[in-house]
Design an enzyme around this catalytic site. Structure first.
Site, PDB file in Angstrom:
ATOM      1  N   TRP A   3      57.408 104.818  -5.810  1.00  0.00           N
ATOM      2  CA  TRP A   3      57.815 104.813  -4.394  1.00  0.00           C
ATOM      3  C   TRP A   3      58.439 106.168  -4.093  1.00  0.00           C
ATOM      4  CZ3 TRP A   3      62.883 105.341  -2.361  1.00  0.00           C
ATOM      5  CH2 TRP A   3      62.893 105.378  -0.949  1.00  0.00           C
ATOM      6  N   GLU A  61      53.946 101.759  -3.900  1.00  0.00           N
ATOM      7  CA  GLU A  61      54.686 100.941  -2.926  1.00  0.00           C
ATOM      8  C   GLU A  61      54.713 101.646  -1.567  1.00  0.00           C
ATOM      9  OE1 GLU A  61      58.813 100.467  -4.023  1.00  0.00           O
ATOM     10  OE2 GLU A  61      59.224  99.049  -2.417  1.00  0.00           O
ATOM     11  N   LYS A 120      55.871 101.943   2.639  1.00  0.00           N
ATOM     12  CA  LYS A 120      57.079 101.701   3.441  1.00  0.00           C
ATOM     13  C   LYS A 120      56.821 102.105   4.881  1.00  0.00           C
ATOM     14  CE  LYS A 120      62.057 102.276   3.260  1.00  0.00           C
ATOM     15  NZ  LYS A 120      63.200 102.515   2.376  1.00  0.00           N
ATOM     16  N   ASP A 162      56.699  95.499  -0.778  1.00  0.00           N
ATOM     17  CA  ASP A 162      58.121  95.162  -0.691  1.00  0.00           C
ATOM     18  C   ASP A 162      58.286  94.487   0.662  1.00  0.00           C
ATOM     19  OD1 ASP A 162      60.849  95.532   0.249  1.00  0.00           O
ATOM     20  OD2 ASP A 162      61.186  96.854  -1.469  1.00  0.00           O
ATOM     21  N   HIS A 208      59.488  96.239   3.835  1.00  0.00           N
ATOM     22  CA  HIS A 208      58.859  97.494   4.235  1.00  0.00           C
ATOM     23  C   HIS A 208      57.801  97.372   5.323  1.00  0.00           C
ATOM     24  CE1 HIS A 208      60.081  99.870   0.375  1.00  0.00           C
ATOM     25  NE2 HIS A 208      61.081  99.241   0.950  1.00  0.00           N
ATOM     26  N   HIS A 262      57.922  93.512  -4.493  1.00  0.00           N
ATOM     27  CA  HIS A 262      59.370  93.700  -4.503  1.00  0.00           C
ATOM     28  C   HIS A 262      59.924  92.643  -3.571  1.00  0.00           C
ATOM     29  CE1 HIS A 262      60.209  98.070  -5.995  1.00  0.00           C
ATOM     30  NE2 HIS A 262      59.834  97.241  -6.954  1.00  0.00           N
ATOM     31  N   ASP A 305      64.886  97.274   6.816  1.00  0.00           N
ATOM     32  CA  ASP A 305      64.864  97.255   5.352  1.00  0.00           C
ATOM     33  C   ASP A 305      66.285  97.291   4.791  1.00  0.00           C
ATOM     34  OD1 ASP A 305      63.764  97.502   2.738  1.00  0.00           O
ATOM     35  OD2 ASP A 305      64.024  99.669   2.815  1.00  0.00           O
ATOM     36  N   ASP A 319      67.831  95.355   2.616  1.00  0.00           N
ATOM     37  CA  ASP A 319      68.039  94.977   1.217  1.00  0.00           C
ATOM     38  C   ASP A 319      69.229  94.062   1.003  1.00  0.00           C
ATOM     39  OD1 ASP A 319      65.855  96.187  -0.335  1.00  0.00           O
ATOM     40  OD2 ASP A 319      66.603  98.065   0.498  1.00  0.00           O
ATOM     41  N   ASP A 334      64.200  93.397  -5.616  1.00  0.00           N
ATOM     42  CA  ASP A 334      64.613  94.746  -5.212  1.00  0.00           C
ATOM     43  C   ASP A 334      65.524  94.673  -4.002  1.00  0.00           C
ATOM     44  OD1 ASP A 334      64.933  97.423  -4.692  1.00  0.00           O
ATOM     45  OD2 ASP A 334      62.987  97.654  -3.704  1.00  0.00           O
TER      46      ASP A 334
END
Ligand code: RNT
Ligand code: ZN
Length: 415
Positions: A181, A222, A224, A256, A259, A283, A291, A293, A323
């Protein structure tokens, strides 16, 4: 009858074998991200986290050393059922006293302690080159930089990571998923969107061309949608990463679920990609408006992703990794909540009568389908989960936090 026996009988009536579900789940590895323990800082540099991602919060007790991080991960694993894998970033290299090498020169020996850690626990290792938090990121660009010296530094880093990934796989006997990534992008309106993408593609292919056994090293890319400070343009966008994976030998797409645009869902993308790729990677995170997280929970989309993997019969085709990084609550608890939530989502998916539901869809019995889907929501799943935790020798949902509180008092607050 015990609550478990009663619950099991209800599932049996639906045609669900909960014993088989629990046995299957116990075999499935979920990759635990080391970076939740120290706010993605790593050990190879003292600078802040830069390059399109950010941790928020300053809860006390972040791990400062490899020993502390390893101890925290042990605590997490002791409180979660199921098979685990260790997910490392290159920035977590462990140098000998006085030693330091830059990322383009990393070698297997810099990860020998992590290999011992994994071997002692009988787990595999996944790996990630670290294309952030480093002075050689020029104008927010790494593999896509127009500066040849910057680009070749990061290609050398990627290649070093392929070699280290193969070392992990050989040492542990378990294939290593290596995920690329990059946060490369632009804050403001681009003058050239094509050039950086062409350079990234060429760099990715150079990294993937590093000699390796494709059965042992699974190289992922990955995508995004945007990063912090890179709001106007992301080089590794969704379409770019997907096509790059599709057209680069041995390359796997990694999605992910933080993303994408807020109303896009990865659960729907899983079966789409499974039509084309032998293997895909995930992820698992929790985006809140963006995003962000946040700690993974047992929410609707988490459950839906697990359902897709199970009902596509793709448990052996999807690499699952957590993640997220939350520094606003106890970091060990955050890890445990996320890993247990994903385990729950998988177990719940494995206890769902998918064949029956599919049949209703194919027969056009949509009223009956929605009735059954709604009825399934209040099945006594908690009793199955509780029994699974008991068999796995880990505390139940109401039990584990006391251990984290004790660990916080005795270990984390002393840091
Ligand atoms: C960032 C990506 C990436 C990182 C980790 C640390 O937005 O999700 O996967 O979180 O590599
Ligand atoms: Zn990610």
């Amino acid at each position: 009858m015990s609550r478990f026996e009663e619950a099991k009988a209800s599932y049996t009536q639906l045609g669900v074998d909960v014993e088989a579900a629990m046995e299957q789940l116990a075999q499935l590895p979920v990759s635990l991200h080391c970076w939740q323990g120290d706010d993605v800082k790593g050990f190879d540099q003292d600078g802040p986290l830069t390059g399109g991602i950010q941790t928020t919060g300053n809860y006390p007790g972040a791990a400062r050393t490899p020993e502390e991080l390893m101890a925290d991960m042990d605590k997490v694993m002791s409180l979660c059922p199921g098979r685990k894998k260790l997910n490392l970033h290159a920035s977590y290299a462990i140098f000998a006293p006085g030693e330091h090498v830059d990322r383009d020169k990393l070698e297997p020996k810099h990860f020998a302690q992590w290999v011992s850690y994994a071997k002692e626990r009988g787990i595999g290792i996944d790996f990630n080159p670290t294309f952030f938090s480093h002075p050689n990121i020029k104008d927010n660009l790494t593999l896509s930089s127009p500066d040849e010296s910057v680009r070749s530094f990061w290609i050398a880093h990627g290649k070093a990571c392929v070699r280290i990934s193969e070392y992990f796989a050989r040492q542990t006997g378990i294939p290593c998923v290596m995920n690329i990534w990059i946060g490369d992008g632009l804050k403001d309106i681009p003058a050239d969107r094509l050039g950086p993408r062409q350079r990234y593609l060429q760099a990715l292919r150079a990294i993937a061309a590093e000699p390796h056994d494709p059965e042992l090293v699974k190289i992922c890319i990955e995508s995004k949608v945007f990063g912090i400070g890179m709001e106007s343009y992301t080089v590794g966008s969704g379409e770019f990463a997907l096509m790059a994976a599709a057209t680069t030998e041995g390359c796997i797409p990694l999605m992910d679920n933080g993303h994408y645009h807020p109303t896009e869902v990865v659960s729907d993308k899983i079966p789409a990609l499974l039509c084309f790729f032998d293997e895909i990677a995930l992820h698992i995170t929790r985006p809140v408006r963006w995003d962000s997280d946040h700690t993974v929970l047992l929410d609707d989309e988490t459950r839906e992703m697990a359902k897709e993997i199970v009902r596509c019969n793709a448990l052996d085709r999807v690499y699952m990794a957590l993640d997220y990084f939350d520094a606003s609550i106890n970091r060990v608890a955050s890890w445990v909540i996320g890993l247990r939530s994903w385990q729950k989502a998988l177990l719940s998916a494995l206890c769902t009568p998918h064949d029956r539901l599919k049949k209703l869809q194919d027969q056009g019995q949509f009223t009956k389908l929605i009735v059954l889907q709604e009825a399934l929501k209040t099945m006594p799943f908690g009793d199955i989960w509780q029994e699974y935790c008991r068999r796995q020798g880990v505390p139940c949902d109401f039990g584990w936090f006391a251990e984290v509180e004790k660990y916080e008092k005795e270990v984390l607050l002393a840091r």
